[in-house]
Motif scaffolding. Structure first.
Motif, PDB file in Angstrom:
ATOM      1  N   THR A  21      -2.077   6.317  -7.003  1.00  0.00           N
ATOM      2  CA  THR A  21      -1.843   5.127  -7.833  1.00  0.00           C
ATOM      3  C   THR A  21      -0.350   4.819  -7.867  1.00  0.00           C
ATOM      4  O   THR A  21       0.481   5.631  -7.434  1.00  0.00           O
ATOM      5  N   ASN A  22       0.007   3.655  -8.399  1.00  0.00           N
ATOM      6  CA  ASN A  22       1.421   3.273  -8.498  1.00  0.00           C
ATOM      7  C   ASN A  22       2.211   4.252  -9.361  1.00  0.00           C
ATOM      8  O   ASN A  22       3.375   4.546  -9.085  1.00  0.00           O
ATOM      9  N   ARG A  31       0.848  -1.184   0.000  1.00  0.00           N
ATOM     10  CA  ARG A  31       0.000   0.000   0.000  1.00  0.00           C
ATOM     11  C   ARG A  31       0.883   1.234   0.000  1.00  0.00           C
ATOM     12  O   ARG A  31       2.047   1.170   0.420  1.00  0.00           O
ATOM     13  N   ARG A  71     -11.290   8.664  -1.937  1.00  0.00           N
ATOM     14  CA  ARG A  71     -10.538   8.897  -3.180  1.00  0.00           C
ATOM     15  C   ARG A  71      -9.079   8.468  -3.052  1.00  0.00           C
ATOM     16  O   ARG A  71      -8.277   8.694  -3.963  1.00  0.00           O
ATOM     17  N   ALA A 106      -7.410   5.565  -3.085  1.00  0.00           N
ATOM     18  CA  ALA A 106      -6.877   4.614  -4.078  1.00  0.00           C
ATOM     19  C   ALA A 106      -6.755   5.226  -5.467  1.00  0.00           C
ATOM     20  O   ALA A 106      -5.855   4.867  -6.240  1.00  0.00           O
ATOM     21  N   THR A 107      -7.629   6.160  -5.794  1.00  0.00           N
ATOM     22  CA  THR A 107      -7.579   6.769  -7.131  1.00  0.00           C
ATOM     23  C   THR A 107      -6.544   7.895  -7.211  1.00  0.00           C
ATOM     24  O   THR A 107      -6.029   8.183  -8.286  1.00  0.00           O
TER      25      THR A 107
END
Length: 321
Positions: free
Chosen positions: A139-140, A59, A133, A135-136
């Motif tokens: 991002t990687n 994460r 929001r 995770a959006t």
């Protein structure tokens, strides 16, 4: 003609004289530094391996923590082995180009350390204030770009140090009263005007400090406000525990760093040189030594994974018999 003079007065090698006045107790200095360095390497490599091997830790928060550990390892490894060689083997000679390389790496990674701490605080801010929001946003790709920009910022700010130092003629000798090649320590043994170096060094510290510290302060104000507003007592406790780990890492990093920088430039004559040089080593060694301990104690996810990892290892070894 001036270029010829500068090149002819550039030494092939320099002498790192260690800690002035403490030459007779080098062995006493070696063992604490060696112990801290060993803890730093073990703790940070262990943390990186744990984050890499445990999928639940893949994460943003833990990726940034792994980046901090990687930066810590590189930061202390750029100087501490050199200090240990001086203390144990009395090996003081260093090639001039190697000295410039050491200067580049130590200042780049100290700048990067500050940048990664900012990224970790921003990660916590997004997690607390924009959980839906999270995770959006992180991002990687965003994480990779943020890490790369932090590294490039350090490189861009440090490269002028190398050119400013290399341009000097060195006619005051080649002995540096330090354990590693710090920018201003090397510049001071030249016979050039180091005022530009001192001003640029101060500008770099202020640029990093004026950006990173306000970011951290504003983010923590918002984080603590969001944490207090949480309805669940367990969630508040978890948030405050994470904040405590971050704050400890920030204090461990910034306090020795600013003490070393400002005493070197403004208080060199009032503070004994051996105190300054010891602090200059500790500010590169304390964060790598303490950060894995702080995050290991304060982050329950890491605690659980460490305990699980060790018990799993014991079970595997018992099955062999």
């Amino acid at each position: 003609m001036s270029l010829l003079n500068v090149s002819s007065l550039t030494p092939a090698s320099l002498i790192l004289n260690g800690i002035p006045g403490l030459e007779e107790v080098n062995l006493c200095i070696f063992f604490p530094l060696f112990t801290m360095y060993s803890i730093a390497l073990t703790g940070n490599f262990g943390l990186i391996y744990l984050i890499y091997s445990e999928e639940v830790l893949h994460r943003p928060m833990y990726i940034f923590l792994a980046l901090l550990s990687f930066t810590d390892v590189l930061m202390c490894t750029s100087t501490i082995p050199n200090t240990l060689f001086i203390s144990w083997f009395n090996f003081k000679k260093i090639d001039f180009k190697a000295c410039l390389a050491q200067m580049f790496f130590v200042h780049t990674f100290t700048g990067m350390e500050s940048g990664v701490l900012v990224l970790m605080v921003l990660d916590l801010y997004i997690a607390m204030c924009y959980p839906l929001r999270y995770a959006t946003i992180l991002t990687n790709v965003v994480i990779a770009k943020a890490g790369m920009l932090t590294f490039l910022r350090g490189v861009a700010l440090v490269i002028p140090f190398i050119f400013l130092t290399k341009r000097f003629p060195y006619c005051k000798g080649n002995v540096i009263p330090h354990t590693y090649c710090d920018h201003i320590s090397v510049a001071k043994i030249s016979c050039g005007n180091v005022q530009i170096n001192a001003i640029y060094g101060l500008m770099v510290v202020l640029l990093i400090g004026d950006f990173d510290i306000p970011c951290i302060t504003v983010s923590y104000t918002m984080i603590l406000w969001a944490a207090v507003s949480l309805s669940s007592a367990d969630a508040r406790q978890k948030a405050f525990s994470t904040c405590t780990a971050h704050i400890c890492a920030i204090v461990i990093t910034y306090v020795p760093a600013f003490f070393t920088f400002f005493t070197h430039r403004f208080g060199w004559h009032t503070i004994p040189s051996h105190i300054h040089i010891i602090m200059a080593n500790l500010y590169l060694l304390m964060p790598p030594t303490m950060n894995p301990i702080v995050y290991g104690v304060k982050t329950k996810q890491i605690q659980k994974r460490v305990i699980r990892f060790f018990f799993k290892g014991r079970e595997n070894s018992s099955h062999k018999f």
